[in-house]
Scaffold this motif. Structure first.
Motif, mmCIF file in Angstrom:
data_model
loop_
_atom_site.group_PDB
_atom_site.id
_atom_site.type_symbol
_atom_site.label_atom_id
_atom_site.label_comp_id
_atom_site.label_asym_id
_atom_site.label_seq_id
_atom_site.Cartn_x
_atom_site.Cartn_y
_atom_site.Cartn_z
ATOM 1 N N VAL A 1 0.562 -12.221 1.932
ATOM 2 C CA VAL A 1 -0.409 -11.721 2.908
ATOM 3 C C VAL A 1 -0.077 -10.247 3.128
ATOM 4 O O VAL A 1 1.093 -9.883 3.253
ATOM 5 C CB VAL A 1 -0.397 -12.547 4.218
ATOM 6 N N ALA A 2 -1.092 -9.390 3.106
ATOM 7 C CA ALA A 2 -0.859 -7.948 3.163
ATOM 8 C C ALA A 2 -1.804 -7.281 4.152
ATOM 9 O O ALA A 2 -2.977 -7.636 4.234
ATOM 10 C CB ALA A 2 -1.038 -7.335 1.780
ATOM 11 N N LEU A 3 -1.267 -6.310 4.884
ATOM 12 C CA LEU A 3 -2.081 -5.544 5.827
ATOM 13 C C LEU A 3 -2.275 -4.126 5.298
ATOM 14 O O LEU A 3 -1.311 -3.465 4.895
ATOM 15 C CB LEU A 3 -1.402 -5.514 7.200
ATOM 16 N N VAL A 4 -3.523 -3.709 5.280
ATOM 17 C CA VAL A 4 -3.897 -2.372 4.802
ATOM 18 C C VAL A 4 -4.923 -1.822 5.786
ATOM 19 O O VAL A 4 -5.931 -2.477 6.059
ATOM 20 C CB VAL A 4 -4.547 -2.438 3.395
ATOM 21 N N PRO A 5 -4.693 -0.624 6.340
ATOM 22 C CA PRO A 5 -5.691 -0.077 7.259
ATOM 23 C C PRO A 5 -6.984 0.241 6.522
ATOM 24 O O PRO A 5 -6.957 0.642 5.352
ATOM 25 C CB PRO A 5 -5.031 1.199 7.789
ATOM 26 N N ALA A 6 -8.109 0.066 7.200
ATOM 27 C CA ALA A 6 -9.414 0.299 6.551
ATOM 28 C C ALA A 6 -9.653 1.784 6.281
ATOM 29 O O ALA A 6 -10.480 2.142 5.451
ATOM 30 C CB ALA A 6 -10.531 -0.288 7.415
ATOM 31 N N ASP A 7 -8.906 2.674 6.987
ATOM 32 C CA ASP A 7 -9.102 4.127 6.794
ATOM 33 C C ASP A 7 -7.990 4.709 5.918
ATOM 34 O O ASP A 7 -7.154 5.464 6.365
ATOM 35 C CB ASP A 7 -9.122 4.844 8.154
ATOM 36 N N ASN A 8 -7.996 4.365 4.632
ATOM 37 C CA ASN A 8 -6.972 4.892 3.711
ATOM 38 C C ASN A 8 -7.678 5.632 2.569
ATOM 39 O O ASN A 8 -8.890 5.505 2.399
ATOM 40 C CB ASN A 8 -6.111 3.731 3.202
ATOM 41 N N PRO A 9 -6.925 6.424 1.764
ATOM 42 C CA PRO A 9 -7.577 7.263 0.742
ATOM 43 C C PRO A 9 -8.416 6.477 -0.268
ATOM 44 O O PRO A 9 -9.396 7.009 -0.801
ATOM 45 C CB PRO A 9 -6.416 7.967 0.036
ATOM 46 N N ILE A 10 -8.043 5.239 -0.549
ATOM 47 C CA ILE A 10 -8.818 4.456 -1.522
ATOM 48 C C ILE A 10 -10.135 4.021 -0.897
ATOM 49 O O ILE A 10 -11.204 4.182 -1.488
ATOM 50 C CB ILE A 10 -8.028 3.233 -2.005
ATOM 51 N N ALA A 11 -10.043 3.481 0.339
ATOM 52 C CA ALA A 11 -11.262 3.071 1.038
ATOM 53 C C ALA A 11 -12.170 4.285 1.239
ATOM 54 O O ALA A 11 -13.388 4.184 1.152
ATOM 55 C CB ALA A 11 -10.907 2.420 2.366
ATOM 56 N N LYS A 12 -11.544 5.458 1.488
ATOM 57 C CA LYS A 12 -12.322 6.683 1.764
ATOM 58 C C LYS A 12 -13.125 7.170 0.558
ATOM 59 O O LYS A 12 -14.084 7.922 0.719
ATOM 60 C CB LYS A 12 -11.393 7.801 2.254
ATOM 61 N N THR A 13 -12.738 6.785 -0.650
ATOM 62 C CA THR A 13 -13.561 7.165 -1.807
ATOM 63 C C THR A 13 -14.924 6.491 -1.710
ATOM 64 O O THR A 13 -15.882 6.919 -2.358
ATOM 65 C CB THR A 13 -12.917 6.739 -3.154
ATOM 66 N N GLY A 14 -15.010 5.415 -0.909
ATOM 67 C CA GLY A 14 -16.273 4.707 -0.732
ATOM 68 C C GLY A 14 -16.652 3.861 -1.945
ATOM 69 O O GLY A 14 -17.756 3.313 -1.998
ATOM 70 N N LEU A 15 -15.737 3.753 -2.913
ATOM 71 C CA LEU A 15 -16.072 3.048 -4.159
ATOM 72 C C LEU A 15 -15.532 1.622 -4.144
ATOM 73 O O LEU A 15 -14.525 1.334 -3.523
ATOM 74 C CB LEU A 15 -15.450 3.790 -5.349
ATOM 75 N N VAL A 16 -16.244 0.747 -4.849
ATOM 76 C CA VAL A 16 -15.663 -0.547 -5.212
ATOM 77 C C VAL A 16 -15.149 -0.367 -6.633
ATOM 78 O O VAL A 16 -15.885 0.010 -7.529
ATOM 79 C CB VAL A 16 -16.718 -1.668 -5.147
ATOM 80 N N PHE A 17 -13.854 -0.569 -6.819
ATOM 81 C CA PHE A 17 -13.231 -0.226 -8.103
ATOM 82 C C PHE A 17 -13.265 -1.358 -9.130
ATOM 83 O O PHE A 17 -12.978 -1.142 -10.302
ATOM 84 C CB PHE A 17 -11.773 0.201 -7.877
ATOM 85 N N PHE A 18 -13.573 -2.567 -8.692
ATOM 86 C CA PHE A 18 -13.543 -3.720 -9.603
ATOM 87 C C PHE A 18 -12.200 -3.812 -10.308
ATOM 88 O O PHE A 18 -12.111 -4.150 -11.480
ATOM 89 C CB PHE A 18 -14.696 -3.649 -10.628
ATOM 90 N N ASP A 19 -11.148 -3.480 -9.589
ATOM 91 C CA ASP A 19 -9.793 -3.497 -10.132
ATOM 92 C C ASP A 19 -8.861 -3.835 -8.977
ATOM 93 O O ASP A 19 -8.898 -3.172 -7.943
ATOM 94 C CB ASP A 19 -9.451 -2.120 -10.716
ATOM 95 N N THR A 20 -8.031 -4.857 -9.174
ATOM 96 C CA THR A 20 -7.214 -5.353 -8.056
ATOM 97 C C THR A 20 -6.267 -4.304 -7.505
ATOM 98 O O THR A 20 -6.117 -4.174 -6.304
ATOM 99 C CB THR A 20 -6.435 -6.612 -8.470
ATOM 100 N N LEU A 21 -5.639 -3.536 -8.398
ATOM 101 C CA LEU A 21 -4.677 -2.528 -7.937
ATOM 102 C C LEU A 21 -5.304 -1.596 -6.895
ATOM 103 O O LEU A 21 -4.678 -1.237 -5.905
ATOM 104 C CB LEU A 21 -4.159 -1.724 -9.135
#
Ligand code: ZN
Ligand code: ZN
Length: 408
Positions: free
Chosen positions: A317-337
């Motif tokens: 189980v992992a916690l990740v804030p919604a306001d991070n650089p990956i989320a900020k790209t606004g993209l869905v990456f279709f890649d788990t990493l």
């Protein structure tokens, strides 16, 4: 040198110096898609400059995999290169670093019969077990570094010509990995400190469970006995720090395999061995996912969850804030990493020994609630609409996240 080339150099350097934290004289075993040959050469160059003794690369080819899945005899799909994985495991245990170059076409296996795909994946997961164990036990340093695979770029930017899509994907990769910053190595040190502060906070609280609430989600995830939160740089068994994922935004721990209750809905799609699985829903009773559905790709997901008993239980189980650089790209990456690091997530399957105090194995690992499986599949549940509380054993609670952001 143009900006693109400079960023690519910085990313390669990050992978070797921060991701692997390569030791002088160390051997490197890389895995990469065939399309990444130029990037792999750059990585090898950086590795040798940092004192690598031998850089060996094993290339994967999705088109070859596709031919096999379409043409090989049914029983032939039970074969997997166990000899290769055993050799990799042996090398890791003898101190070789593992450098995984990620990036693949998420649609590469589309249209193939799911039962054939599932059969081959199951055989491969079984054969890969010795290598996966060595990796999850951190017997040596390892990292995963992204490569802008053309098939991946097409999936992320379906409306752009391929060349433009690849360029845009590299830009997103540089942003997400902080390779585009003036001094990426310093940026990573600061980021790593912030993650370790969260880890220290969570470990000091000794929560009994986490409670996730959001649209379609009301889930209590019990935590393993003597669970440990991890995030950012991770020490190997020998005490060398490495950053297993570039990028990484998560802090994560081991759920208790028998104490997960409630319902949960995925917040982002999941790329699973070349198939896109969208709209996952699961209902847990006593840790077991008694019901799993998906709007797309359900067959492939369910076949994977049939791998073994632990495949329907949680290992992370992992916690990740919604306001991070990956989320900020606004993209869905279709890649788990990327997608897992864009949002809070849970994983079906194998738990990490590093998430339990003393890194126990075998009976002790199971007794404390550690989950065992041949698979480990992260799927994203966090969003700007998700609240997370930490629950103490006496039933009291502390808010951890509100609308996807840390409140501690
Ligand atoms: Zn994770
Ligand atoms: Zn995971």
């Amino acid at each position: 040198m143009d900006a693109f080339k400079r960023n690519l150099e910085k990313l390669a350097e990050l992978a070797i110096r921060v991701g692997l934290n390569l030791e002088k004289g160390q051997e490197v075993i890389a895995t990469a898609p065939v399309e990444a040959v130029d990037f792999v050469r750059l990585l090898a160059e950086k590795a040798y400059r940092e004192g690598a003794s031998l850089f060996t690369v094993i290339y994967g080819d999705q088109e070859l995999a596709r031919k096999r899945l379409a043409l090989a005899p049914e029983e032939g799909l039970d074969k997997a290169p166990a000899w290769l994985y055993e050799g990799m495991a042996k090398a890791f245990r003898e101190g070789a670093a593992r450098l995984a170059v990620s990036g693949s076409d998420p649609k590469a296996l589309e249209g193939l019969p799911p039962e054939r795909v599932g059969r081959a994946q199951k055989a491969n997961a079984r054969a890969y077990k010795p290598a996966l164990e060595a990796i999850t036990e951190f017997v040596s340093n390892w990292t995963i570094v992204p490569f802008a695979h053309p098939g991946w770029a097409r999936a992320v930017f379906p409306d752009l010509p391929e060349e433009e899509a690849v360029r845009r994907l590299w830009e997103a990769i540089f942003q997400a990995t902080r390779a585009d910053q003036e001094d990426p190595i310093a940026a990573w040190e600061a980021h790593d400190r912030a993650l370790h502060e969260k880890v220290a906070y969570l470990n000091a609280r000794r929560f009994h469970a986490l409670h996730f609430r959001g649209p379609g989600t009301d889930l209590v995830v019990g935590l393993a006995e003597g669970h440990l939160w991890q995030g950012g740089a991770t020490p190997t068994k020998g005490g060398r720090l490495c950053n297993p994922n570039l990028p990484t935004e998560e802090v994560f721990t081991a759920p208790h395999r028998e104490r997960v209750e409630g319902v949960v809905r995925a917040s982002r799609p999941l790329a699973l061995g070349g198939t896109l699985v969208e709209g996952i829903f699961a209902r847990f009773e006593r840790g077991f996912a008694v019901e799993v559905r998906a709007e797309k790709g359900e067959e492939v997901l369910k076949r994977l969850l049939d791998t073994d008993e632990g495949a329907r239980r949680l290992g992370e189980v992992a916690l990740v804030p919604a306001d991070n650089p990956i989320a900020k790209t606004g993209l869905v990456f279709f890649d788990t990493l990327f997608d897992e690091n864009a949002a809070s997530h849970i994983a079906f399957g194998q738990a990490y020994a590093e998430n339990l105090e003393g890194r126990p194995s075998g009976e002790e690992f199971r007794r404390r609630g550690g989950n065992e499986s041949l698979i480990h599949v992260d799927w994203m549940v966090g969003s700007e609409e998700m609240d997370v509380d930490g629950l103490y054993e006496d039933g009291t609670r502390t808010p951890l996240m509100r609308r996807g952001r840390w409140v501690v």
